[in-house]
Design a protein around this motif. Structure first.
Motif, PDB file in Angstrom:
ATOM      1  N   LYS A 272       0.783  -1.152   0.007  1.00  0.00           N
ATOM      2  CA  LYS A 272      -0.012  -0.054   0.020  1.00  0.00           C
ATOM      3  C   LYS A 272       1.068   1.228   0.186  1.00  0.00           C
ATOM      4  CE  LYS A 272      -4.096  -1.718   2.430  1.00  0.00           C
ATOM      5  NZ  LYS A 272      -4.964  -1.684   3.690  1.00  0.00           N
ATOM      6  N   GLY A 273       0.166   2.356   0.092  1.00  0.00           N
ATOM      7  CA  GLY A 273       0.694   3.771   0.065  1.00  0.00           C
ATOM      8  C   GLY A 273       1.181   4.466  -1.110  1.00  0.00           C
TER       9      GLY A 273
ATOM     10  N   ILE B  32       4.581   3.969  -5.547  1.00  0.00           N
ATOM     11  CA  ILE B  32       3.268   3.928  -5.449  1.00  0.00           C
ATOM     12  C   ILE B  32       3.154   2.219  -5.082  1.00  0.00           C
ATOM     13  CG2 ILE B  32       0.563   3.725  -6.585  1.00  0.00           C
ATOM     14  CD1 ILE B  32       1.633   5.993  -8.368  1.00  0.00           C
ATOM     15  N   GLY B  33       2.422   1.856  -4.065  1.00  0.00           N
ATOM     16  CA  GLY B  33       2.418   0.399  -3.841  1.00  0.00           C
ATOM     17  C   GLY B  33       1.184  -0.014  -4.786  1.00  0.00           C
ATOM     18  N   THR B  34       1.292  -1.370  -5.049  1.00  0.00           N
ATOM     19  CA  THR B  34       0.517  -1.741  -6.055  1.00  0.00           C
ATOM     20  C   THR B  34      -0.689  -2.006  -5.773  1.00  0.00           C
ATOM     21  OG1 THR B  34       1.568  -4.029  -5.836  1.00  0.00           O
ATOM     22  CG2 THR B  34       2.585  -2.905  -7.520  1.00  0.00           C
ATOM     23  N   ASN B  35      -1.062  -1.910  -4.469  1.00  0.00           N
ATOM     24  CA  ASN B  35      -2.560  -2.124  -3.986  1.00  0.00           C
ATOM     25  C   ASN B  35      -3.227  -0.901  -3.732  1.00  0.00           C
ATOM     26  OD1 ASN B  35      -3.073  -4.770  -3.326  1.00  0.00           O
ATOM     27  ND2 ASN B  35      -2.392  -4.796  -1.207  1.00  0.00           N
ATOM     28  N   ALA B  36      -2.377   0.095  -4.248  1.00  0.00           N
ATOM     29  CA  ALA B  36      -3.071   1.589  -4.684  1.00  0.00           C
ATOM     30  C   ALA B  36      -4.356   1.359  -5.663  1.00  0.00           C
ATOM     31  CB  ALA B  36      -2.166   2.599  -4.766  1.00  0.00           C
TER      32      ALA B  36
ATOM     33  N   GLU C 230       5.799 -14.588  -7.093  1.00  0.00           N
ATOM     34  CA  GLU C 230       6.330 -13.392  -7.226  1.00  0.00           C
ATOM     35  C   GLU C 230       4.826 -12.396  -7.266  1.00  0.00           C
ATOM     36  OE1 GLU C 230      10.627 -12.678  -9.266  1.00  0.00           O
ATOM     37  OE2 GLU C 230       9.206 -13.082 -10.557  1.00  0.00           O
ATOM     38  N   LEU C 231       5.281 -11.384  -6.813  1.00  0.00           N
ATOM     39  CA  LEU C 231       4.180 -10.397  -6.829  1.00  0.00           C
ATOM     40  C   LEU C 231       4.998  -8.931  -7.226  1.00  0.00           C
ATOM     41  CD1 LEU C 231       2.514 -10.904  -3.221  1.00  0.00           C
ATOM     42  CD2 LEU C 231       1.366 -10.904  -5.582  1.00  0.00           C
ATOM     43  N   LEU C 232       4.141  -8.147  -7.938  1.00  0.00           N
ATOM     44  CA  LEU C 232       4.391  -6.788  -8.084  1.00  0.00           C
ATOM     45  C   LEU C 232       4.307  -6.232  -6.761  1.00  0.00           C
ATOM     46  CD1 LEU C 232       2.916  -5.603 -11.354  1.00  0.00           C
ATOM     47  CD2 LEU C 232       4.874  -6.777 -10.902  1.00  0.00           C
ATOM     48  N   LYS C 233       5.505  -5.298  -6.106  1.00  0.00           N
ATOM     49  CA  LYS C 233       5.298  -4.533  -4.779  1.00  0.00           C
ATOM     50  C   LYS C 233       4.996  -3.327  -5.199  1.00  0.00           C
ATOM     51  CE  LYS C 233       8.202  -3.491  -0.715  1.00  0.00           C
ATOM     52  NZ  LYS C 233       9.715  -3.597  -0.131  1.00  0.00           N
ATOM     53  N   ASN C 234       5.646  -2.555  -5.994  1.00  0.00           N
ATOM     54  CA  ASN C 234       5.540  -1.022  -6.301  1.00  0.00           C
ATOM     55  C   ASN C 234       5.770  -0.576  -7.530  1.00  0.00           C
ATOM     56  OD1 ASN C 234       8.445  -0.416  -6.198  1.00  0.00           O
ATOM     57  ND2 ASN C 234       8.361  -0.670  -4.112  1.00  0.00           N
ATOM     58  N   ILE C 235       5.451   0.447  -7.990  1.00  0.00           N
ATOM     59  CA  ILE C 235       5.764   1.259  -9.282  1.00  0.00           C
ATOM     60  C   ILE C 235       6.442   2.569  -8.867  1.00  0.00           C
ATOM     61  CG2 ILE C 235       4.560   2.091 -11.288  1.00  0.00           C
ATOM     62  CD1 ILE C 235       2.126   0.723 -10.240  1.00  0.00           C
TER      63      ILE C 235
END
Length: 469
Positions: free
Chosen positions: A232-233, A243-247, A337-342
């Motif tokens: 997040k965040g 930008i966190g990928t949960n945004a 694997e997961l995308l963490k941030n952009i």
């Protein structure tokens, strides 16, 4: 156990976390005011409110429950149309719909009422434009929208008299029932612990996967990640935005600092789905959906973004987003694997950003062609260029050759026309339901020119380009 507050009741359920929230409220709790319409998040008949506790306050957002997993309700306040009811009279939103004859068959009405109640609860400025945005994902097929718009205006007029945006004022003025005042403490006391989730398909907002696989996901293990704090965040440090990928798109929409760097951001994001979907869909999900016409993918490609990828052993690697896509619906992401941030550099005073999209209808539609551009200009010369385009290749396309060509070129009509010639060689559209090959090539040209006429209106007109093209 999945634990949350549904209207005024605390719920603990062992139901499968992958079933849809819509099916739970209708079939398990018999709250049938929430309707089943498209089951794709498009019609808004299933709209619910989700209240999330932040410190001692609750933020409410509207969502389409037909494509939302039940497990994402854990620790939240879920409000159906029944949960907005007052004991012996209509709420302000209900009364406005009645007074303006804004309902006919009534099938869509609960969704409109819930969306407008969510608008009253929101922190957005209480004006007519924002209120209409709030019902942008609600479709009515028989009443006619003028009466609904009049009802919306009546609600806005009453909201403009409020002294503060508090539950107390909204309760006294019949927008919500009195029990809403107890929700912040009840959610705090609930202290819902993280769900003990088995290994399964990663799901954040679910807005893409549940359109395609709702029945499958309801019967198989899912691993819900929407509430993972490490995903997040939004942070800005030294001109770099992470930008966190949960945004969600709504997180960008509501971020004051990001809006200061992108003055037309809300105009661009208005082209991305409806308010309900913007509240739900994660940016990471948009990227790994790998759609050749993913709006936010095209947006971030033009910003020359990097993405950070996290594996099951918590090791990270970073790659350029433009190198992530390998073929149709395939990308550089390994098992687990997961995308963490952009991450991307924010525009400077010498740089310019624009996003364009054409689809069969202006809003709430997928693109025939979409494109974005980020240019830096120094001494009337293009010092940096990043251009992306969707709908004209098997992947969301970063235009390597066109971007490279523009660097070092003067900002002139001739240079832009020549760049379009290179662009046409880089793309390979196919004919499908969204348009023919020739139509998409024409759109690609026109939208490429539109970037420059929009960003530099005193210097370029479309007529200039067409005369020389």
């Amino acid at each position: 156990m999945i634990t949350f507050i549904l209207n005024n009741k605390t719920i603990s359920t062992s139901e499968h976390s992958g079933m849809t929230l819509l099916d739970f409220v209708r079939y398990e709790k018999r709250l049938t005011g929430t309707k089943i319409g498209c089951r794709e998040g498009d019609c808004g008949a299933c709209t619910l409110l989700v209240g999330t506790r932040t410190n001692n306050t609750i933020e409410y957002q509207s969502i389409t429950s037909c494509i939302s997993p039940l497990g994402n309700a854990h620790g939240k306040h879920i409000v159906t149309v029944e949960g907005t009811n007052l004991q012996d009279k209509l709420t302000t939103a209900q009364e406005a719909m009645k007074a303006n004859y804004a309902t006919q068959c009534g099938f869509c009405t609960p969704g409109f009422v819930v969306s407008l109640t969510g608008f009253a609860l929101s922190n957005s400025e209480k004006n007519y434009k924002n209120a209409i945005d709030a019902v942008s994902g609600n479709i009515c097929r028989c009443t006619g929208y003028k009466s609904i718009e009049k009802a919306t205006q009546q609600i806005v007029d009453k909201l403009k008299t409020q002294e503060n945006n508090s539950f107390d004022w909204l309760i006294k003025n019949d927008f919500i029932p009195a029990y809403f005042e107890t929700i912040p403490k009840r959610l705090k006391d609930m202290e819902a612990k993280d769900l003990n989730q088995p290994k399964g398909k990663y799901i954040s907002g679910g807005t893409d996967l549940y359109v395609q696989q709702a029945d499958h996901l309801a019967d198989n293990e899912v691993h819900l990640i929407a509430e993972k704090d490490y995903l997040k965040g939004i942070t800005i440090v030294n001109g770099v935005c992470t930008i966190g990928t949960n945004a969600t798109v709504s997180d960008l929409w509501n971020h004051p600092e990001i809006n200061s760097f992108f003055p037309n951001l809300k105009k661009h994001l208005k082209l991305v789905s409806s308010e309900q979907i913007r509240n739900m869909a994660s940016l990471g999900g948009n990227l790994v959906n790998a759609s050749p016409i993913g709006d936010m993918t095209i947006f971030f490609l033009a910003l020359n973004s990097d993405i950070t990828i996290l594996n099951s052993e918590e090791k990270e690697r970073t790659i350029a987003l433009k190198n992530f896509y390998q073929g149709y619906k395939t990308f550089d992401l390994k098992e687990g694997e997961l995308l963490k941030n952009i991450r991307f550099k924010l525009p400077s005073k010498h740089s310019f950003f624009n996003f364009e999209k054409v689809c069969k209808r202006t809003h709430l539609d997928i693109a025939s062609v979409n494109t974005a551009i980020h240019l830096s200009i120094e001494n009337k010369t293009i010092s940096e260029a990043h251009i992306s385009i969707g709908g004209v290749a098997a992947i969301p396309k970063y235009l390597h050759e066109t971007s490279a060509f523009l660097i070092g070129k003067p900002l002139t009509t001739e240079a832009i026309i020549e760049a379009n010639n290179i662009l046409q060689k880089e793309i390979s559209p196919i004919s499908d339901v969204r348009g023919t090959n020739d139509y998409k090539r024409l759109l690609a040209r026109q939208l490429f020119f539109a970037h420059f006429t929009t960003l530099f209106p005193k210097q370029f007109t479309l007529k200039d380009f067409l005369q020389h093209a």
